[in-house]
Design a protein around this motif. Structure first.
Motif, PDB file in Angstrom:
ATOM      1  N   CYS A   1     -12.145  -6.176  27.604  1.00 20.25           N
ATOM      2  CA  CYS A   1     -12.157  -7.483  26.931  1.00 20.25           C
ATOM      3  C   CYS A   1     -13.462  -7.720  26.181  1.00 20.25           C
ATOM      4  CB  CYS A   1     -11.928  -8.601  27.949  1.00 20.25           C
ATOM      5  SG  CYS A   1     -10.248  -8.664  28.574  1.00 20.25           S
ATOM      6  N   VAL A   2     -14.576  -7.427  26.825  1.00 20.82           N
ATOM      7  CA  VAL A   2     -15.888  -7.620  26.184  1.00 20.82           C
ATOM      8  C   VAL A   2     -15.987  -6.770  24.927  1.00 20.82           C
ATOM      9  CG1 VAL A   2     -18.350  -7.140  26.454  1.00 20.82           C
ATOM     10  CG2 VAL A   2     -17.128  -8.357  28.246  1.00 20.82           C
ATOM     11  N   VAL A   3     -15.580  -5.526  25.025  1.00 25.30           N
ATOM     12  CA  VAL A   3     -15.662  -4.618  23.879  1.00 25.30           C
ATOM     13  C   VAL A   3     -14.698  -5.028  22.773  1.00 25.30           C
ATOM     14  CG1 VAL A   3     -15.201  -2.246  23.176  1.00 25.30           C
ATOM     15  CG2 VAL A   3     -16.595  -2.697  25.177  1.00 25.30           C
ATOM     16  N   CYS A   4     -13.545  -5.527  23.162  1.00 26.55           N
ATOM     17  CA  CYS A   4     -12.546  -5.940  22.171  1.00 26.55           C
ATOM     18  C   CYS A   4     -13.015  -7.160  21.380  1.00 26.55           C
ATOM     19  CB  CYS A   4     -11.230  -6.231  22.887  1.00 26.55           C
ATOM     20  SG  CYS A   4      -9.928  -6.800  21.794  1.00 26.55           S
ATOM     21  N   TRP A   5     -13.592  -8.148  22.072  1.00 25.48           N
ATOM     22  CA  TRP A   5     -13.956  -9.398  21.411  1.00 25.48           C
ATOM     23  C   TRP A   5     -15.367  -9.422  20.857  1.00 25.48           C
ATOM     24  CZ3 TRP A   5     -11.086 -11.165  26.133  1.00 25.48           C
ATOM     25  CH2 TRP A   5      -9.748 -11.396  25.824  1.00 25.48           C
ATOM     26  N   CYS A   6     -16.249  -8.593  21.390  1.00 27.31           N
ATOM     27  CA  CYS A   6     -17.615  -8.596  20.875  1.00 27.31           C
ATOM     28  C   CYS A   6     -18.248  -7.208  21.018  1.00 27.31           C
ATOM     29  CB  CYS A   6     -18.449  -9.648  21.596  1.00 27.31           C
ATOM     30  SG  CYS A   6     -19.983  -9.989  20.744  1.00 27.31           S
ATOM     31  N   PRO A   7     -17.770  -6.247  20.240  1.00 23.80           N
ATOM     32  CA  PRO A   7     -18.293  -4.888  20.384  1.00 23.80           C
ATOM     33  C   PRO A   7     -19.779  -4.782  20.062  1.00 23.80           C
ATOM     34  CG  PRO A   7     -16.881  -5.044  18.449  1.00 23.80           C
ATOM     35  CD  PRO A   7     -16.760  -6.339  19.198  1.00 23.80           C
ATOM     36  N   PHE A   8     -20.229  -5.547  19.097  1.00 25.15           N
ATOM     37  CA  PHE A   8     -21.637  -5.524  18.693  1.00 25.15           C
ATOM     38  C   PHE A   8     -22.524  -5.930  19.873  1.00 25.15           C
ATOM     39  CE2 PHE A   8     -25.329  -7.516  16.623  1.00 25.15           C
ATOM     40  CZ  PHE A   8     -25.743  -6.468  15.819  1.00 25.15           C
ATOM     41  N   CYS A   9     -22.193  -7.038  20.513  1.00 21.83           N
ATOM     42  CA  CYS A   9     -22.980  -7.525  21.658  1.00 21.83           C
ATOM     43  C   CYS A   9     -22.893  -6.556  22.833  1.00 21.83           C
ATOM     44  CB  CYS A   9     -22.497  -8.905  22.096  1.00 21.83           C
ATOM     45  SG  CYS A   9     -22.765 -10.184  20.859  1.00 21.83           S
ATOM     46  N   ALA A  10     -21.707  -5.984  23.062  1.00 21.54           N
ATOM     47  CA  ALA A  10     -21.525  -5.048  24.174  1.00 21.54           C
ATOM     48  C   ALA A  10     -22.372  -3.794  23.977  1.00 21.54           C
ATOM     49  CB  ALA A  10     -20.055  -4.675  24.312  1.00 21.54           C
ATOM     50  N   GLY A  11     -22.374  -3.260  22.766  1.00 17.24           N
ATOM     51  CA  GLY A  11     -23.176  -2.073  22.479  1.00 17.24           C
ATOM     52  C   GLY A  11     -24.656  -2.330  22.656  1.00 17.24           C
ATOM     53  N   LEU A  12     -25.124  -3.461  22.152  1.00 10.47           N
ATOM     54  CA  LEU A  12     -26.539  -3.794  22.285  1.00 10.47           C
ATOM     55  C   LEU A  12     -26.909  -4.105  23.733  1.00 10.47           C
ATOM     56  CD1 LEU A  12     -27.023  -5.779  19.007  1.00 10.47           C
ATOM     57  CD2 LEU A  12     -28.243  -3.712  19.674  1.00 10.47           C
ATOM     58  N   GLN A  13     -25.995  -4.708  24.479  1.00 10.20           N
ATOM     59  CA  GLN A  13     -26.265  -4.962  25.894  1.00 10.20           C
ATOM     60  C   GLN A  13     -26.468  -3.643  26.643  1.00 10.20           C
ATOM     61  OE1 GLN A  13     -23.067  -6.451  28.352  1.00 10.20           O
ATOM     62  NE2 GLN A  13     -24.510  -7.628  29.613  1.00 10.20           N
ATOM     63  N   MET A  14     -25.622  -2.670  26.362  1.00 13.20           N
ATOM     64  CA  MET A  14     -25.770  -1.365  27.014  1.00 13.20           C
ATOM     65  C   MET A  14     -27.098  -0.709  26.645  1.00 13.20           C
ATOM     66  SD  MET A  14     -22.041   0.419  26.994  1.00 13.20           S
ATOM     67  CE  MET A  14     -21.541  -0.067  25.352  1.00 13.20           C
ATOM     68  N   ARG A  15     -27.426  -0.726  25.348  1.00 16.48           N
ATOM     69  CA  ARG A  15     -28.683  -0.123  24.900  1.00 16.48           C
ATOM     70  C   ARG A  15     -29.876  -0.805  25.573  1.00 16.48           C
ATOM     71  NH1 ARG A  15     -30.399   2.704  20.576  1.00 16.48           N
ATOM     72  NH2 ARG A  15     -28.772   4.051  21.344  1.00 16.48           N
ATOM     73  N   ASN A  16     -29.879  -2.140  25.598  1.00 10.86           N
ATOM     74  CA  ASN A  16     -30.994  -2.870  26.200  1.00 10.86           C
ATOM     75  C   ASN A  16     -31.063  -2.642  27.712  1.00 10.86           C
ATOM     76  OD1 ASN A  16     -31.782  -3.879  23.701  1.00 10.86           O
ATOM     77  ND2 ASN A  16     -30.517  -5.713  23.907  1.00 10.86           N
ATOM     78  N   GLU A  17     -29.915  -2.530  28.359  1.00  6.64           N
ATOM     79  CA  GLU A  17     -29.882  -2.254  29.796  1.00  6.64           C
ATOM     80  C   GLU A  17     -30.495  -0.880  30.094  1.00  6.64           C
ATOM     81  OE1 GLU A  17     -29.207  -3.167  33.722  1.00  6.64           O
ATOM     82  OE2 GLU A  17     -28.725  -4.481  32.034  1.00  6.64           O
TER      83      GLU A  17
END
Length: 122
Positions: free
Chosen positions: A99-115
């Motif tokens: 769901c997170v990736v479907c609705w906000c892939p940009f935020c999900a990708g950056l969250q992973m990178r920052n984590e």
């Protein structure tokens, strides 16, 4: 007839049963970076915005995946998110990842990178 003298065995410790630990329920960590904190690192934010394919490739390298996997598999970002979450023992499930990736892939990708950066893995 010869008698053999046997010594009785004395048990001093009772066998202990260990509680069964389910590895699927051992996810106690939380994300150190919120989903909406995607633009805290402006350079990464710009990198992801202006060159999404390059960003995905570098994220794939950070989690030991092939750079070409992001070109070949649809919804690969959800797979990356599940891998990051499982490896770092972060709470969640595959449905929320999708769901997170479907609705906000940009935020999900950056969250992973920052984590990964917060934990010294990228």
């Amino acid at each position: 007839m010869a008698y053999t003298k046997t010594h009785p065995f004395i048990i001093t410790n009772q066998p202990q049963s260990r509680p069964m630990v389910n590895p699927f329920h051992d996810f106690n960590n939380e994300w150190t970076v919120g989903l909406c904190d995607c633009c805290n690192d402006v350079s990464q934010c710009c990198y992801a915005y202006f060159c999404w394919c390059c960003f995905l490739g570098s994220l794939a390298e950070d989690i030991n995946e092939s750079k070409t996997s992001c070109c070949c598999i649809s919804n690969i970002l959800a797979v990356y998110r599940m891998k990051v979450r499982a490896t770092l023992k972060i709470r969640g499930d595959s449905f929320s990842d999708a769901c997170v990736v479907c609705w906000c892939p940009f935020c999900a990708g950056l969250q992973m990178r920052n984590e990964l950066r917060n934990r010294g893995l990228a």
